[in-house]
Motif scaffolding. Structure first.
Motif, PDB file in Angstrom:
ATOM      1  N   THR A 258       5.087  94.877  -0.820  1.00  0.00           N
ATOM      2  CA  THR A 258       5.231  94.103  -2.136  1.00  0.00           C
ATOM      3  C   THR A 258       6.272  93.271  -2.350  1.00  0.00           C
ATOM      4  O   THR A 258       6.223  92.204  -2.783  1.00  0.00           O
TER       5      THR A 258
ATOM      6  N   CYS B 207      -3.464  98.645  -6.473  1.00  0.00           N
ATOM      7  CA  CYS B 207      -3.307  97.654  -5.438  1.00  0.00           C
ATOM      8  C   CYS B 207      -3.373  96.112  -5.666  1.00  0.00           C
ATOM      9  O   CYS B 207      -2.390  95.344  -5.223  1.00  0.00           O
TER      10      CYS B 207
ATOM     11  N   SER C 170       3.615  90.512  -5.111  1.00  0.00           N
ATOM     12  CA  SER C 170       3.864  89.910  -3.913  1.00  0.00           C
ATOM     13  C   SER C 170       3.739  88.434  -3.776  1.00  0.00           C
ATOM     14  O   SER C 170       4.388  87.665  -3.307  1.00  0.00           O
TER      15      SER C 170
ATOM     16  N   ARG D  23       3.785  98.919   1.138  1.00  0.00           N
ATOM     17  CA  ARG D  23       2.508  97.935   0.979  1.00  0.00           C
ATOM     18  C   ARG D  23       3.277  96.425   1.292  1.00  0.00           C
ATOM     19  O   ARG D  23       2.493  95.593   1.433  1.00  0.00           O
TER      20      ARG D  23
ATOM     21  N   ALA E 127       8.645  95.576 -11.695  1.00  0.00           N
ATOM     22  CA  ALA E 127       7.720  95.824 -10.744  1.00  0.00           C
ATOM     23  C   ALA E 127       7.543  97.372 -10.649  1.00  0.00           C
ATOM     24  O   ALA E 127       7.259  97.833  -9.642  1.00  0.00           O
TER      25      ALA E 127
ATOM     26  N   GLN F 276       6.559 100.125  -2.674  1.00  0.00           N
ATOM     27  CA  GLN F 276       6.170  98.843  -2.644  1.00  0.00           C
ATOM     28  C   GLN F 276       6.976  98.053  -1.270  1.00  0.00           C
ATOM     29  O   GLN F 276       6.823  97.293  -0.988  1.00  0.00           O
TER      30      GLN F 276
ATOM     31  N   MET G  10       4.587  93.879 -14.045  1.00  0.00           N
ATOM     32  CA  MET G  10       3.481  94.241 -13.138  1.00  0.00           C
ATOM     33  C   MET G  10       2.596  95.085 -13.905  1.00  0.00           C
ATOM     34  O   MET G  10       2.537  95.628 -14.818  1.00  0.00           O
TER      35      MET G  10
ATOM     36  N   HIS H  90       0.218  95.136  -7.314  1.00  0.00           N
ATOM     37  CA  HIS H  90       1.285  94.938  -6.282  1.00  0.00           C
ATOM     38  C   HIS H  90       1.022  93.839  -5.507  1.00  0.00           C
ATOM     39  O   HIS H  90       1.908  93.022  -5.361  1.00  0.00           O
TER      40      HIS H  90
END
Length: 254
Positions: free
Chosen positions: A145, A109, A116, A143, A36, A140, A97, A112
């Motif tokens: 994530t 965006c 998630s 957000r 990630a 992360q 990712m 991420h």
């Protein structure tokens, strides 16, 4: 179980994540390693040729849709792994990712959101162990994530800037629904280093779940572009990460 690793850049997240993933897979568990980080290195740390990780393993934005209750995958998890996963040593599968291909592309965006959504759907696969190597950034967490992670390991080196990063990450993680948050002390050279981490954890109400000693073998493995588990399988660092793997395997989540 979904395990995420966070910490300051250079703290050792990727080395620990890769070694943890492979050692866990050796116990017979199905393991999915998730890079990630938009500057991915987990594949190399696992022992996967860097040329194989692009573009197959990168998760495209089309895999996720946004709904009122959050991001969700548009395909089943098994299909995602089959299409975008790369098999690695010891049976570990790797996905990455999305990463920027050109300058000036804007924010990540959607990348991420894809991680998630994958972590959310992996909640329906409790027998699969996901090991998530996070960016050296609080983004992360801000957000959300990794809001669906079951365990967050904060990798801490025994010096101020690394510990200050862990303090900030711990504060953010307290606002998410992560069941277990703990520190892993890395690159310990002395009893004084061990005491510094212990005092820090006590002062901030954190638990230390593992201690990984400093080792020149880790440095040499990185310089040789070899996974630590292959370069120094009997070393003290691998032994310490194996103990962490056992502790996580014994963990009972509510």
């Amino acid at each position: 179980m979904r395990i995420a690793l966070a910490g300051k850049g250079g703290a050792g997240k990727t080395t620990i994540a890769a070694t943890l993933a492979r050692l866990t897979a050796r116990t017979g568990a199905r393991v999915l390693a998730i890079d990630a980080d938009s500057n991915p290195n987990l594949g190399a740390a696992l022992g996967i040729d860097a040329a194989r990780t692009a573009p197959v393993a990168h998760l495209p934005a089309a895999l996720v849709s946004r709904r009122l209750d959050g991001a969700a995958l548009t395909v089943p998890v098994e299909e995602l792994i089959h299409t975008h996963g790369l098999p690695g040593p010891d049976g570990v599968d790797l996905v990455c990712m999305g990463a920027p291909e050109h300058a000036g592309e804007g924010c990540l965006c959607s990348a991420h959101a894809t991680v998630s959504a994958l972590l959310a759907d992996l909640g329906s696969f409790p027998a699969t162990v996901a090991v998530v190597d996070m960016e050296a950034s609080p983004e992360q967490l801000s957000r959300g994530t990794v809001q669906h992670a079951d365990v967050l390991l904060l990798i801490a080196e025994p010096y101020f800037r690394s510990l200050e990063t862990v303090r900030r990450l711990a504060a953010l993680s307290a606002e998410l629904s992560i069941a277990e948050v703990a520190v892993v002390a890395n690159k310990l050279r002395s009893a004084a280093d061990r005491e510094a981490i212990s005092e820090f954890c006590e002062r901030h109400g954190l638990r230390c779940w593992g201690e990984v000693p400093w080792s020149e073998k880790v440095v040499r493995a990185d310089l040789a572009a070899r996974p630590l588990l292959d370069a120094a399988p009997e070393g003290a660092a691998v032994s310490a990460i194996a103990q962490l793997s056992t502790r996580l395997g014994d963990l009972e989540l509510a």
